[in-house]
Design an enzyme around this catalytic site. Sequence first.
Site, PDB file in Angstrom:
ATOM      1  N   CYS A   6       0.812  -1.222   0.000  1.00 38.91           N
ATOM      2  CA  CYS A   6       0.000   0.000   0.000  1.00 38.91           C
ATOM      3  C   CYS A   6       0.845   1.272   0.000  1.00 38.91           C
ATOM      4  O   CYS A   6       0.461   2.265  -0.585  1.00 38.91           O
ATOM      5  CB  CYS A   6      -0.923   0.015   1.207  1.00 38.91           C
ATOM      6  SG  CYS A   6      -2.107  -1.340   1.196  1.00 38.91           S
ATOM      7  N   HIS A  55      15.590  -6.336   7.106  1.00 39.88           N
ATOM      8  CA  HIS A  55      14.553  -5.413   6.641  1.00 39.88           C
ATOM      9  C   HIS A  55      13.399  -6.188   5.993  1.00 39.88           C
ATOM     10  O   HIS A  55      12.222  -5.918   6.268  1.00 39.88           O
ATOM     11  CB  HIS A  55      15.124  -4.388   5.661  1.00 39.88           C
ATOM     12  CG  HIS A  55      14.082  -3.521   5.045  1.00 39.88           C
ATOM     13  ND1 HIS A  55      13.437  -2.521   5.743  1.00 39.88           N
ATOM     14  CD2 HIS A  55      13.528  -3.529   3.813  1.00 39.88           C
ATOM     15  CE1 HIS A  55      12.548  -1.941   4.965  1.00 39.88           C
ATOM     16  NE2 HIS A  55      12.582  -2.535   3.781  1.00 39.88           N
TER      17      HIS A  55
END
Length: 190
Positions: A6, A55
């Site tokens: 998103c 990450h």
Amino acid sequence: MLLVTCNRVECIWLGESSAPDDVFDRWMHERAAEHGASFETSAVARYEGLDAVRHLLRVATGLESQLQGDSVILGQVRMAWSKARRSGFTSTALDRVFERVVNSTRHVRLDAGFDDASRTIGRAAADVLDERLGSRCGTARVLVLGSGAAATSALDALRRFAPNAIAVSSRTDARAEDVARKRVGVQCVP
């Protein structure tokens, strides 16, 4: 491979990169321009080695999301990896990294207390609406803008509050129509 969620676009690769950062920046500017968007070079973060794997794990577990623990993100990571594999854009080593990240995600999510699969931005938005409207929710007319993962999770969560009307609209009418067609009682607004 590209991972698009998103609010992020990530380029993930395994191997040596002799291309300077400005090559990546130019490529991202061109892709953004194709979609009528802008690209801020200052928004780029680069991770290498174990930092990149950490990450990726933080992204997959939802620790890097607007809503910590967002359960939709793992599905988006899996989908991006699957598309890259089908297209021949992964390697044995990169597949191994993704397998370990996806398998580790379950343990990290449990340890972090993110064991609720319905923990999504859309669900959080529906909860706020319910909190603010309370008993008036049944008379509300709700319009959800967008047709991506956050919007569809909001539509699915909204049904439990039984508003008077639920509609969806998106930049692409066909996508909004598809999203509405898959949900009982949801109308498409061009």
